[in-house]
Design an enzyme around this catalytic site. Structure first.
Site, short mmCIF file in Angstrom:
data_model
loop_
_atom_site.label_atom_id
_atom_site.label_comp_id
_atom_site.label_asym_id
_atom_site.label_seq_id
_atom_site.Cartn_x
_atom_site.Cartn_y
_atom_site.Cartn_z
CG ASP A 1 29.63 -4.22 36.74
OD1 ASP A 1 29.64 -3.03 37.11
OD2 ASP A 1 28.98 -4.63 35.77
CD GLU B 1 27.87 0.65 41.55
OE1 GLU B 1 28.83 0.80 40.78
OE2 GLU B 1 27.09 -0.33 41.48
CG ASP C 1 27.37 0.76 32.38
OD1 ASP C 1 28.39 0.09 32.20
OD2 ASP C 1 26.41 0.38 33.08
#
Length: 779
Positions: free
Chosen positions: A405, A408, A482
């Site tokens: 997670d 990015e 999300d």
């Protein structure tokens, strides 16, 4: 940060778009090179190189020589092709048996046509060029019938005609609206469907990129730097395009069977006791479960590669006890490493120069969950090997799956990521974060997957990732981030997952029930029905929201949710065979209807139905208080999975679907395999009889946990069936050496009339007949 109304103040100045656009200019000279041509233009160099007869790469550097290197997305090399090259006056062309690339020299224009002369991509208006002396851009003609799909993980409807799409991996907690762009993944690939035929374009530029599909006469793709570098795939079918694209960017390895089962997660299950109580509740209630995910609270102050020993005093025992129950643990691992000189990972990374840093040599620090943190430079093989080796911490505890997670990478600042001036080693070819940002998640995934694979010594690792670039399918499954517990987000999840599949990423899915906000019983039941057929199947919810485990909203909803989690395992042989097809061909598991029926215009904008394979249609209910819905069925006759009723194709039907019913339709004259939870149960091949039909069905099986299938230890059975005059003629061909552990194999023929089975010279009558199903024992 959201805009205020000031964003549309009429006094704000705006530049005229493309006002400083500079074209490539004229072609000055052309020469042959391996598999293609090289041309010198007034502004730089153009290369046209065929990677295969059906794939051509076009590279234009407006400021120097065209770079023949590729991003890490591309692993497919050049195949030998037979070329023909012609040149006459202002025209030149180079062709293979499948594609012809024509050049107009003054000014430079490129037209790509197929073997029949149909223009796939033309440049009659603006061609290619650059803006602001750095932004590269290419314009292509748009036909009236063009429909556009792919682009990876994007909100909104399935068909992306009329949209502008940005490639820049971004942490987006809220909102997820149809206009929210960009999101976590950057997959700069799309497929054009034109009157039933398809071609594809992959724009392999890792800078922030943009696709503008809003025009009527042309579309464009552009990037904030680098060279113009794109591949065109000839098709001609949509599945051909995906196969060609994934021959360049790779295909997913076969996942472990447990990884395609049901996953339960929450942000967070905060203690060992809570995890064990959760697992016990699943067992007590008889709800199948393959995996429990641990979010960031399992760690010691969010330090990766640690457990909080107060909350998880004996993780090794917890993981061992869960494995005995058939449940795997999947812990989250973020890239941010806490600044702490007493913390081994930080200390080692600093001492060995493994973290991202500026050109001047100072390490980059950013704020994420652990506070002030550093970030591994995954563009360096040395770093990737180190990070991969750290995962022995998890594998030695018995863990076989990891969840990446915040990769990015996300940073808690105004830009939401690290400083664009940070330099990456890039294996000795330093580049800025501005250029390599979109690769960070892909390379973290490569590091994690390969490290886990080494550590697991023959077992298949499972990796789930939020961020990625083209090629991420080689390492990880993808979830859509999300989302929220809104009906609109259930609706939006279907085209998101379908477009990810079209974009070469077959193993994906949303957070079932929605991550943020509060779910409710009806929403969770309907979402679980759809989730039972998405490739990745995980229920996940945020801290502080309503609990949404299968039993959270009472017995009425629990019974429905259990039914569909169980149905996932009933369909596992069919699904697993489709994962094997995705591994070999790149074809999605979950498919938009246009993929199988590209000439049917009713499928081109169909976002609220999907297919599992080429013969099963799923049509979820995605609005509250709704117990009917319109379902479009393409050509053929279709059987209602629950009632056995038959519906005519090429029509819309109003289908009744009470809360406990997910509309499922199977095409008559086709097959699907069913099993039971537990590999040793019976296997049933369901044939939906249609007089005069012929079909084939490929069933795949292996041990479901190792890489022995790469050495031939699998079983692939290709069944060929003909239905004629009440007789089912069945033939099969077997490949591979694996011996399945099915207790029995039976054929269930769905027919209201009596049928018999003929295998070779033997004629069999059914062992039993019930509810229109004729059962024949095959082994």
């Amino acid at each position: 940060m959201n805009d205020t109304s000031f964003a549309i103040h009429p006094g704000k100045s705006r530049k005229i778009e493309n006002s400083d656009y500079q074209e490539a200019g004229d072609v000055l000279a052309i020469e042959e090179c391996r598999n293609g041509l090289k041309a010198r233009t007034e502004t730089g160099e153009l290369r046209i190189v065929f990677y295969a007869n059906e794939i051509v790469r076009i590279t234009m550097n407006f400021f120097g020589e065209a770079d023949a290197g590729t991003s890490p997305a591309v692993i497919g090399g050049l195949q030998e092709v037979k070329l023909e090259h012609y040149e006459s006056g202002d025209q030149a062309e180079v062709k293979t048996s499948c594609l012809t690339v024509k050049l107009t020299k003054s000014p430079l224009r490129i037209t790509v046509a197929d073997a029949e002369g149909r223009v796939l991509a033309g440049e009659n208006q603006k061609g290619m060029g650059y803006k602001h002396s750095k932004e590269v851009i290419c314009f292509k003609n748009m036909e009236e019938s063009d429909q556009f799909y792919g682009f990876g993980e994007k909100t909104g409807f399935l068909n992306k005609r009329g949209e502008k799409l940005v490639m820049w991996n971004s942490d987006v907690y809220a909102p997820h609206n149809p206009e929210t762009d960009p999101l976590y993944q950057s997959i700069p690939f799309f497929l054009t469907l034109r009157e039933g035929q398809a071609h594809g374009i992959f724009f392999d530029n890792t800078f922030r990129a943009e696709f503008d599909m809003r025009g009527d006469e042309f579309y464009s793709f552009s990037a904030d730097g680098g060279q113009l570098d794109y591949y065109l795939m000839a098709g001609p079918s949509p599945k051909d395009v995906i196969r060609q694209y994934t021959s360049l960017t790779g295909r997913m390895p076969l996942p472990a069977k447990w990884a395609i089962g049901y996953h339960q997660s929450r942000y967070s299950y905060e203690s060992q006791q809570e995890v064990m109580e959760l697992a016990a509740a699943f067992k007590e209630k008889g709800i199948p479960l393959d995996s429990i995910h641990l979010d960031i609270h399992y760690m010691d102050e969010y330090r990766v590669f640690t457990f909080d020993r107060d909350k998880f005093p004996d993780p090794e025992k917890m993981i061992s006890d869960l494995k005995e129950m058939g449940i795997h643990i999947v812990p989250i691992v973020d890239p941010g490493v806490k600044e702490d000189p007493e913390y081994m990972v930080y200390k080692q990374g600093i001492q060995e120069d493994l973290f991202c840093k500026y050109l001047e040599g100072n390490v980059y620090y950013g704020d994420v969950w652990p506070g002030n943190s550093v970030f591994p430079d995954f563009t360096s093989k040395k770093v990737r090997d180190w990070w991969g080796s750290l995962h022995s911490y998890y594998t030695e505890l018995g863990i076989e799956g990891i969840w990446n997670d915040m990769n990015e990478p996300a940073v808690f600042n105004e830009s939401k990521t690290m400083d664009l001036k940070v330099m990456h080693d890039n294996d000795g070819n330093p580049r800025t974060h501005k250029e390599l940002h979109n690769l960070y998640g892909l390379l973290m995934g490569k590091s994690t997957y390969e490290g886990m694979k080494r550590n697991l010594k023959g077992k298949r690792p499972f990796l789930l990732t939020r961020a990625g670039y083209s090629g991420v399918q080689r390492y990880a499954a993808v979830w859509t981030g999300d989302n929220r517990s809104f009906w609109e987000h259930l609706q939006m999840s279907l085209p998101m997952v379908m477009n990810l599949g079209v974009s070469g990423i077959p193993f994906s899915g949303p957070d079932v029930g929605g991550f943020a906000h509060d779910s409710n019983g009806e929403l969770l039941a309907r979402w679980t029905q759809a989730g039972a057929f998405t490739p990745f199947f995980r229920n996940h919810s945020v801290l502080g929201s309503a609990r949404q485990e299968p039993w959270a909203f009472g017995e009425k909803y629990e019974a429905i949710i259990r039914k569909y989690i169980e149905l996932r395992y009933t369909w596992m042989p069919h699904l697993y065979s489709l994962f094997a097809e995705a591994h070999k061909e790149g074809t999605p598991v979950m498919r938009p209807l246009f993929l199988e029926f590209p000439e049917d215009e009713h499928t081109w904008n169909l976002s609220d139905q999907f297919m599992i394979g080429d013969n099963v249609i799923i049509a979820p209910i995605m609005q509250p208080g709704t117990f009917h819905r319109a379902v479009y069925l393409p050509e053929g006759m279709w059987t209602d999975y629950w009632t056995g009723s038959t519906y005519e194709g090429k029509k819309h039907h109003l289908i009744k679907a009470p809360l406990e019913t997910l509309p499922i339709f199977i095409k008559k004259g086709t097959m699907a395999a069913h099993g039971e939870a537990g590999a040793a149960g019976p296997l049933t091949l369901h044939l939906y009889y249609e007089e005069g039909s012929e079909c084939s069905y490929t069933l795949y099986e292996d041990d479901g946990e190792t890489f022995a299938y790469e050495e031939g230890e699998y079983r692939e059975i290709c069944f060929k069936v003909k239905c004629e005059e009440g007789t089912v003629y069945l033939n099969s061909a077997i490949a591979g050496t694996y011996e399945p552990v099915w207790s029995t194999v039976q054929l269930a023929v769905h027919s209201r009339e009596n049928v018999r089975l003929k295998i070779g010279s033997s004629t069999l009558l059914p062992e039993k007949i019930e509810e229109g199903r004729h059962y024949f024992i095959l082994s």
